[in-house]
Motif scaffolding. Structure first.
Motif, mmCIF file in Angstrom:
data_model
loop_
_atom_site.group_PDB
_atom_site.id
_atom_site.type_symbol
_atom_site.label_atom_id
_atom_site.label_comp_id
_atom_site.label_asym_id
_atom_site.label_seq_id
_atom_site.Cartn_x
_atom_site.Cartn_y
_atom_site.Cartn_z
ATOM 1 N N VAL A 67 -68.471 -26.942 -17.170
ATOM 2 C CA VAL A 67 -69.273 -27.376 -16.019
ATOM 3 C C VAL A 67 -69.645 -28.842 -16.168
ATOM 4 N N MET A 68 -69.731 -29.354 -17.408
ATOM 5 C CA MET A 68 -70.074 -30.768 -17.607
ATOM 6 C C MET A 68 -69.042 -31.723 -17.010
ATOM 7 N N GLU A 69 -67.834 -31.204 -16.786
ATOM 8 C CA GLU A 69 -66.749 -32.042 -16.284
ATOM 9 C C GLU A 69 -66.600 -31.935 -14.767
ATOM 10 N N SER A 70 -67.378 -31.027 -14.176
ATOM 11 C CA SER A 70 -67.382 -30.844 -12.731
ATOM 12 C C SER A 70 -68.539 -31.624 -12.122
ATOM 13 N N THR A 71 -68.570 -31.714 -10.778
ATOM 14 C CA THR A 71 -69.742 -32.305 -10.134
ATOM 15 C C THR A 71 -70.606 -31.243 -9.458
ATOM 16 N N GLY A 72 -70.411 -29.966 -9.829
ATOM 17 C CA GLY A 72 -71.391 -28.982 -9.435
ATOM 18 C C GLY A 72 -70.893 -27.796 -8.649
ATOM 19 N N GLU A 73 -71.832 -27.178 -7.923
ATOM 20 C CA GLU A 73 -71.616 -25.866 -7.318
ATOM 21 C C GLU A 73 -71.316 -25.920 -5.821
ATOM 22 N N ASP A 74 -71.257 -27.109 -5.227
ATOM 23 C CA ASP A 74 -71.122 -27.186 -3.777
ATOM 24 C C ASP A 74 -69.789 -27.796 -3.369
ATOM 25 N N PRO A 75 -69.039 -27.144 -2.464
ATOM 26 C CA PRO A 75 -67.719 -27.669 -2.082
ATOM 27 C C PRO A 75 -67.790 -28.996 -1.333
ATOM 28 N N TYR A 76 -68.822 -29.203 -0.523
ATOM 29 C CA TYR A 76 -68.924 -30.473 0.216
ATOM 30 C C TYR A 76 -69.226 -31.621 -0.738
ATOM 31 N N LEU A 77 -70.223 -31.451 -1.607
ATOM 32 C CA LEU A 77 -70.575 -32.522 -2.536
ATOM 33 C C LEU A 77 -69.412 -32.811 -3.483
ATOM 34 N N ASN A 78 -68.761 -31.752 -3.977
ATOM 35 C CA ASN A 78 -67.603 -31.951 -4.856
ATOM 36 C C ASN A 78 -66.492 -32.718 -4.149
ATOM 37 N N SER A 79 -66.278 -32.426 -2.877
ATOM 38 C CA SER A 79 -65.222 -33.105 -2.121
ATOM 39 C C SER A 79 -65.526 -34.587 -1.970
ATOM 40 N N GLN A 80 -66.794 -34.916 -1.717
ATOM 41 C CA GLN A 80 -67.164 -36.326 -1.572
ATOM 42 C C GLN A 80 -66.960 -37.083 -2.883
ATOM 43 N N PHE A 81 -67.331 -36.467 -3.991
ATOM 44 C CA PHE A 81 -67.127 -37.120 -5.287
ATOM 45 C C PHE A 81 -65.641 -37.186 -5.650
ATOM 46 N N ALA A 82 -64.879 -36.161 -5.285
ATOM 47 C CA ALA A 82 -63.440 -36.189 -5.555
ATOM 48 C C ALA A 82 -62.809 -37.415 -4.913
ATOM 49 N N LYS A 83 -63.145 -37.672 -3.664
ATOM 50 C CA LYS A 83 -62.601 -38.828 -2.954
ATOM 51 C C LYS A 83 -63.068 -40.134 -3.593
ATOM 52 N N ALA A 84 -64.348 -40.185 -3.975
ATOM 53 C CA ALA A 84 -64.889 -41.410 -4.574
ATOM 54 C C ALA A 84 -64.191 -41.736 -5.887
ATOM 55 N N PHE A 85 -63.979 -40.723 -6.718
ATOM 56 C CA PHE A 85 -63.318 -40.959 -8.008
ATOM 57 C C PHE A 85 -61.865 -41.417 -7.801
ATOM 58 N N VAL A 86 -61.163 -40.789 -6.870
ATOM 59 C CA VAL A 86 -59.771 -41.182 -6.616
ATOM 60 C C VAL A 86 -59.718 -42.631 -6.135
ATOM 61 N N ARG A 87 -60.611 -43.009 -5.231
ATOM 62 C CA ARG A 87 -60.650 -44.401 -4.759
ATOM 63 C C ARG A 87 -60.898 -45.356 -5.921
ATOM 64 N N GLY A 88 -61.817 -44.975 -6.798
ATOM 65 C CA GLY A 88 -62.137 -45.835 -7.926
ATOM 66 C C GLY A 88 -60.989 -45.995 -8.897
ATOM 67 N N PHE A 89 -60.321 -44.907 -9.220
ATOM 68 C CA PHE A 89 -59.212 -44.968 -10.166
ATOM 69 C C PHE A 89 -58.012 -45.714 -9.589
ATOM 70 N N GLN A 90 -57.643 -45.404 -8.347
ATOM 71 C CA GLN A 90 -56.357 -45.850 -7.822
ATOM 72 C C GLN A 90 -56.420 -47.126 -6.979
ATOM 73 N N GLY A 91 -57.555 -47.420 -6.367
ATOM 74 C CA GLY A 91 -57.591 -48.570 -5.467
ATOM 75 C C GLY A 91 -56.661 -48.372 -4.289
ATOM 76 N N ASN A 92 -56.151 -49.464 -3.736
ATOM 77 C CA ASN A 92 -55.315 -49.402 -2.534
ATOM 78 C C ASN A 92 -53.843 -49.719 -2.778
ATOM 79 N N ASP A 93 -53.520 -50.261 -3.951
ATOM 80 C CA ASP A 93 -52.141 -50.710 -4.183
ATOM 81 C C ASP A 93 -51.815 -50.593 -5.666
ATOM 82 N N LEU A 94 -51.375 -49.406 -6.072
ATOM 83 C CA LEU A 94 -51.096 -49.169 -7.494
ATOM 84 C C LEU A 94 -49.997 -50.082 -8.029
ATOM 85 N N GLN A 95 -49.037 -50.404 -7.188
ATOM 86 C CA GLN A 95 -47.896 -51.179 -7.674
ATOM 87 C C GLN A 95 -48.303 -52.596 -8.068
#
Length: 721
Positions: free
Chosen positions: A149-177
């Protein structure tokens, strides 16, 4: 490269070379690695030939620009077609600069800071040679016995979805190449890994497809909609079939329905684990089922290289499936720019300047403070800086504050709690003592702590779990603090001094034995590299806490799973005509958690006006708005997380008592008032019906706006289609 050029490269490859591209091996297998040749134990059992290693497609766990560049150089000398390696690693909540664990980040409800933390982690990883991170983990978690559970963002599908998108944006940016400061993200673990029976890691998951789609799949889909490049399979079964060999899950849903055309990788050893699961007789059958299901990369077992060629020759597997998988891997390598520059952003000099820079540490400090949750405060916090303070407990001077999956984090460079307090208060006003270890203690340790506490005006009691007590394979049946720590609390209580408990942990705990006997409780989680400074910022009022729980804290382990968006049952305890006994309840504990989802205190207070709707109904074409005024009624500036919940009063299938549909953060000066507005659309009212159709129904709803999942007056409205 154009797709035509990649296909041309594919056509030049022999079958053996293609199959080797589908294998991921750990660093020791490769020439140029720091521990080259140290292949012992389970690694030696893989029996991988030099020819396979020379054509392997990706590497797990290499670190540092020097090592990764050396491995890549050596590999390119041996690889006939000059196909570069992909370097992947578990960069979960920081590379070297460690941020709070993801569950803590979830409690910040701060999407911008979450994105920034992933961006910093990507910069440090990329300059050190890493191309792909095995993050974010978006598994919905309702059972705190499960260590991950420490590696998740919790028990709610909406909140988890918002964080999922935020983390992906942070890791990948707009132009990986072209942006060599970013890395490709790999969302995991697909699917429903967060629902193991009994909270026991790797255990069976069994749920209806409707429940899977309604609660567990949305965050994976959100990550993919944000452009996440990779998916990792889960260890668990889904509908009786291990995820790694589950064609319905991976081909039918992920590939065909969701149109995911990126790389799919198994978790460590998961292909071969189909044998003990009982769906594969041997490694050949495990390889067959995994490739038919659509797994492109096998991590750290050799079922593919040892069996796929024979499976193709026997006609059990079509070589076209191998070509599809290899082409997806080549496309990712091209998207990362590796054919043009196999060394990408790896730079030893920049690595020294960028990794663990002061700016990165400051961001970690800010997020650690935002992630801490104030659970109780009987007017003892913030602490004065001119009174004598005893910092007591096993975490007073403990460097184990980075938490699990802090792969390259340096405990020596982390700021411990006592060090953070020292940065706020004159040394002459501080005393410290351990009191006990995490799970054991001596009378001498206790006496030393009591002596220190008697000298002080205030006691900071630093408690918690050793990091090995949570994380992967860290499941616990008893989620209270160890008994020796609870005894320390009781002894401190007898001194009659104001006590502030600071708790370090990776899961929601049963905090009985603590919360009743102290004046304040600050949930610090594993706060990361700057943890001590961030906590001290809160304890002494330089930062006003604003975190809210992303996962409920149970009253007792007997309630688990306990989560806010549950069903009402036919005999709810709070029904107007409820009988005293024959209702859904425990006889010995409340139904409600000790601390609910969305809960968190501040050093100031906030008042909410009664919400107002713009209309009594909405339609698909005409949404409605709900507004409330929030006022800071205290004496300190503070940030409040305003939460919107909706209840569908009558559905085609049973609907939860509440569902989070939105939240907004407002920062208010003392006395300041602000109007907070939410828009409610027909789309937000959709759910999966019994036939799995995702749609909404005409009917009545309640909206709630408040500070957490339990507070807030019901405001009725209606959907008319």
């Amino acid at each position: 490269m154009t797709n035509q050029k990649l296909e041309s490269l594919l056509n030049q490859m022999t079958l053996d070379e293609k199959i080797a591209q589908l294998l991921q091996l750990a660093t020791p297998f490769f020439e140029g690695s720091d521990n080259e040749g140290q292949i012992t134990g389970p690694l030696a059992g893989l029996k991988i030939s030099d020819e396979v290693i020379a054509n392997t497609g990706s590497v797990l766990g290499a670190s540092g620009a020097k090592e990764i560049n050396n491995i890549q150089k050596a590999h390119l000398r041996k690889n006939r077609l000059g196909i570069p390696l992909l370097f992947m690693a578990d960069v979960i909540h920081g590379y070297k600069t460690i941020f709070p664990v993801p569950l803590a980040i979830g409690c910040s409800w701060d999407l911008k800071l979450a994105e920034k933390s992933a961006e910093i982690a990507a910069k440090e990883a990329a300059v050190s040679g890493v191309h792909v991170t095995f993050a974010p983990m978006v598994d919905l978690a309702r059972d705190p016995r499960w260590g991950r559970v420490m590696e998740s963002t919790g028990e709610d599908p909406y909140l988890n979805s918002q964080f999922a998108k935020a983390f992906v944006r942070g890791f990948q940016g707009n132009d990986l190449q072209n942006d060599v400061n970013r890395v490709a993200a790999c969302v995991k673990h697909f699917a429903a890994y967060g629902a193991p029976e009994g909270g026991r890691d790797y255990n069976t998951v069994d749920m209806s497809e409707r429940q899977l789609r309604e609660y567990y799949l949305p965050a994976y889909k959100a990550a993919l909609d944000e452009g996440c490049e990779m998916v990792m399979t889960a260890f668990n079964t889904v509908d009786g079939i291990p995820a790694t060999g589950n064609k319905k899950l991976l081909r039918d849903l992920l590939r065909d329905e969701w149109k995911f055309d990126g790389v799919l990788i198994s978790d460590w050893g998961a292909v071969k684990e189909m044998i003990p699961h009982g769906v594969a007789e041997d490694e050949a059958e495990a390889a067959e089922k995994a490739i038919l299901a659509g797994v492109d990369i096998e991590m750290m077992t050799a079922c593919y290289p040892n069996n796929l060629k024979q499976l193709i020759e026997s006609g059990k597997v079509d070589e076209a499936l191998i070509d599809e998988a290899v082409l997806r891997i080549l496309r990712l390598k091209d998207k990362l720019g590796l054919f043009g520059n196999p060394f990408r952003g790896a730079d030893e000099q920049q690595e020294k300047e960028l990794v663990m820079s002061s700016g990165h540490r400051q961001a970690a400090r800010e997020l650690a403070a935002k992630s801490s949750v104030l659970l109780k405060n009987n007017r003892v916090l913030p602490l004065p800086k001119d009174k004598k303070i005893a910092v007591v407990g096993p975490f007073a001077q403990n460097d184990d504050i980075l938490g699990p999956w802090s792969w390259l984090g340096s405990k020596e460079e982390a700021i411990q709690l006592y060090e953070g307090v020292q940065n706020k208060v004159a040394s002459s006003l501080l005393v410290t003592a351990k009191g006990c270890d995490i799970g054991t203690g001596t009378e001498d340790q206790l006496n030393e702590a009591l002596k220190a506490a008697r000298e002080a005006d205030f006691i900071i009691l630093a408690l918690g779990e050793d990091s090995e007590m949570s994380g992967e394979a860290g499941s616990r049946a008893d989620i209270r603090l160890p008994e020796v720590q609870l005894q320390l609390v009781k002894k401190m209580k007898q001194l009659g001094k104001p006590i502030v408990a600071v708790v370090f942990n990776g899961r929601p705990l049963d905090l009985h034995g603590v919360v009743e006997d102290v004046d304040a409780v600050l949930e610090a989680w594993y706060p990361g590299t700057e943890g001590g400074n961030a906590i001290a910022d809160i304890l002494f009022g330089d930062v006003n806490p604003s975190g809210k729980l992303a996962m409920s804290f149970p009253y007792s382990v007997g309630q688990i799973p306990v989560y806010y968006n549950s069903f009402n049952t036919g005999r709810p305890k709070d029904a107007p005509d409820a009988q005293e006994r024959y209702v859904s309840q425990y006889l010995d504990i409340p139904n409600e958690p000790l601390f609910p989802f969305g809960f968190g205190l501040s050093f100031t207070t906030f008042a909410y006006s009664e919400p107002q709707l713009s209309a009594g109904h909405l339609t698909p074409e005409q949404p409605l708005t709900i507004t409330t005024e929030v006022q800071n009624t205290g004496k300190l500036a503070g940030e409040e997380i305003v939460q919107l919940y909706i209840r569908d009063l009558s559905g085609e299938v049973v609907r939860p008592v509440k569902e989070l549909k939105g939240f907004k953060k407002v920062f208010l000066q003392p006395g300041e008032k602000v109007e907070v507005l939410f828009t409610i659309t027909e789309e937000q009212l959709r759910y999966h019906h019994s036939n799995l159709e995702f749609t909404s129904d005409n009917g009545k709803f309640h909206a709630f706006v408040g500070p957490d999942s339990q507070d807030g007056k019901a405001i009725p409205f209606e959907l008319i289609k």
